[in-house]
Write a protein that holds these residues in place. Sequence first.
Motif, PDB file in Angstrom:
ATOM      1  N   LEU A  99       3.026 -24.679  44.793  1.00 49.57           N
ATOM      2  CA  LEU A  99       2.408 -24.879  46.105  1.00 49.57           C
ATOM      3  C   LEU A  99       0.892 -24.928  45.995  1.00 49.57           C
ATOM      4  N   TYR A 100       0.320 -24.093  45.127  1.00 49.20           N
ATOM      5  CA  TYR A 100      -1.136 -24.085  44.943  1.00 49.20           C
ATOM      6  C   TYR A 100      -1.602 -25.417  44.364  1.00 49.20           C
ATOM      7  N   ALA A 101      -0.868 -25.910  43.362  1.00 46.24           N
ATOM      8  CA  ALA A 101      -1.228 -27.200  42.756  1.00 46.24           C
ATOM      9  C   ALA A 101      -1.111 -28.329  43.771  1.00 46.24           C
ATOM     10  N   ASN A 102      -0.059 -28.324  44.582  1.00 46.01           N
ATOM     11  CA  ASN A 102       0.115 -29.353  45.603  1.00 46.01           C
ATOM     12  C   ASN A 102      -0.995 -29.280  46.651  1.00 46.01           C
ATOM     13  N   LYS A 107      -4.677 -34.537  50.959  1.00 47.64           N
ATOM     14  CA  LYS A 107      -5.541 -35.682  51.243  1.00 47.64           C
ATOM     15  C   LYS A 107      -6.442 -35.481  52.448  1.00 47.64           C
ATOM     16  N   THR A 108      -6.045 -34.653  53.411  1.00 51.02           N
ATOM     17  CA  THR A 108      -6.836 -34.467  54.624  1.00 51.02           C
ATOM     18  C   THR A 108      -7.145 -32.983  54.817  1.00 51.02           C
ATOM     19  N   PRO A 109      -8.218 -32.661  55.546  1.00 47.76           N
ATOM     20  CA  PRO A 109      -8.555 -31.253  55.787  1.00 47.76           C
ATOM     21  C   PRO A 109      -7.428 -30.479  56.456  1.00 47.76           C
ATOM     22  N   GLU A 110      -6.724 -31.131  57.380  1.00 51.50           N
ATOM     23  CA  GLU A 110      -5.661 -30.433  58.107  1.00 51.50           C
ATOM     24  C   GLU A 110      -4.508 -30.075  57.180  1.00 51.50           C
ATOM     25  N   SER A 114      -3.182 -26.188  55.811  1.00 55.31           N
ATOM     26  CA  SER A 114      -1.782 -25.792  55.940  1.00 55.31           C
ATOM     27  C   SER A 114      -1.151 -25.540  54.574  1.00 55.31           C
ATOM     28  N   ALA A 115      -1.449 -26.411  53.615  1.00 55.90           N
ATOM     29  CA  ALA A 115      -0.858 -26.274  52.277  1.00 55.90           C
ATOM     30  C   ALA A 115      -1.354 -25.013  51.586  1.00 55.90           C
ATOM     31  N   GLU A 160      -9.363 -21.035  51.141  1.00 54.25           N
ATOM     32  CA  GLU A 160      -9.166 -22.442  51.485  1.00 54.25           C
ATOM     33  C   GLU A 160      -8.300 -22.594  52.736  1.00 54.25           C
ATOM     34  N   ALA A 161      -7.436 -21.613  52.987  1.00 55.98           N
ATOM     35  CA  ALA A 161      -6.606 -21.639  54.196  1.00 55.98           C
ATOM     36  C   ALA A 161      -7.370 -21.122  55.415  1.00 55.98           C
ATOM     37  N   GLN A 162      -8.621 -20.725  55.190  1.00 52.78           N
ATOM     38  CA  GLN A 162      -9.483 -20.152  56.228  1.00 52.78           C
ATOM     39  C   GLN A 162      -8.953 -18.819  56.738  1.00 52.78           C
ATOM     40  N   HIS A 163      -8.205 -18.120  55.889  1.00 51.47           N
ATOM     41  CA  HIS A 163      -7.797 -16.748  56.162  1.00 51.47           C
ATOM     42  C   HIS A 163      -8.868 -15.835  55.566  1.00 51.47           C
TER      43      HIS A 163
END
Length: 262
Positions: A99-102, A107-110, A114-115, A160-163
Amino acid sequence: MFKALASFLIEKKLDHDAELTYQAYIQRNPSNIWSTRFSLALIAMAKKRGDHPQVRALQQGYVEQYGLNSDFWPLASPKQQQEVIPSLLQFSEQRSRRLYANAQDSKTPETKISAFANAANWLGGYLEIVKFTQDNYPETIEAKIDLIAEESLYADASFEAQHYKNALTSYQYLAYGNVIGSAEVNSQAIEQTNVTAELREKHAQIKQAAAYATTLTIRKLLLSAQASEQTVLINQRAELDRAFVVNYPNDERAKVLASQAA
């Protein structure tokens, strides 16, 4: 009875019927230790036929159905928990890393936010299993697990998830432990024993990066803080800046932080 029937069906090359037998038992007895074993049998059968998406789905289900927060866990004996832990560690690590690699390829900020949130959730779960095992069944866990590197991945994914609160807690734990504001703070940081000189150097770099990341993360928190939170966060920012300057005075970034505080 179910085990004998499934073995008979496999012997007769009736693999699909054997899978249905395993699935029937798991549905009827989801919190029984035999369900964990039959779940592993299903994973092995999916691997054998090369169905990799099914393998990943079954491994995810295994962690969710038999993990620390499952209905199965409090009913399991210590011996049964130790039997399940190696698979929980393996499957949760593999999924969290994937999941981290994906997330890095988003491709987009949104989709990126989420990823990384999903990756952080699984990395946090993996760390929870590792720490539980270290505290309760240290003989079960493999020494090769690099807890500092895993904690760093979780902190970065959370950022990166803004947590940002979770990220700050993790960065601070990596860099300083629970103590901030003295020249000896690094003595309280998370440590691993019996490591090579190369790994020790890698950990030192991770801790320095984490120490600087605390100064960035606290500023992210300040940007969205309520007025009532500003004073506390401003004081915390000053403490984190000072801790980095004290511990890494030769870092060029320390000079910038020191000039801002002057």
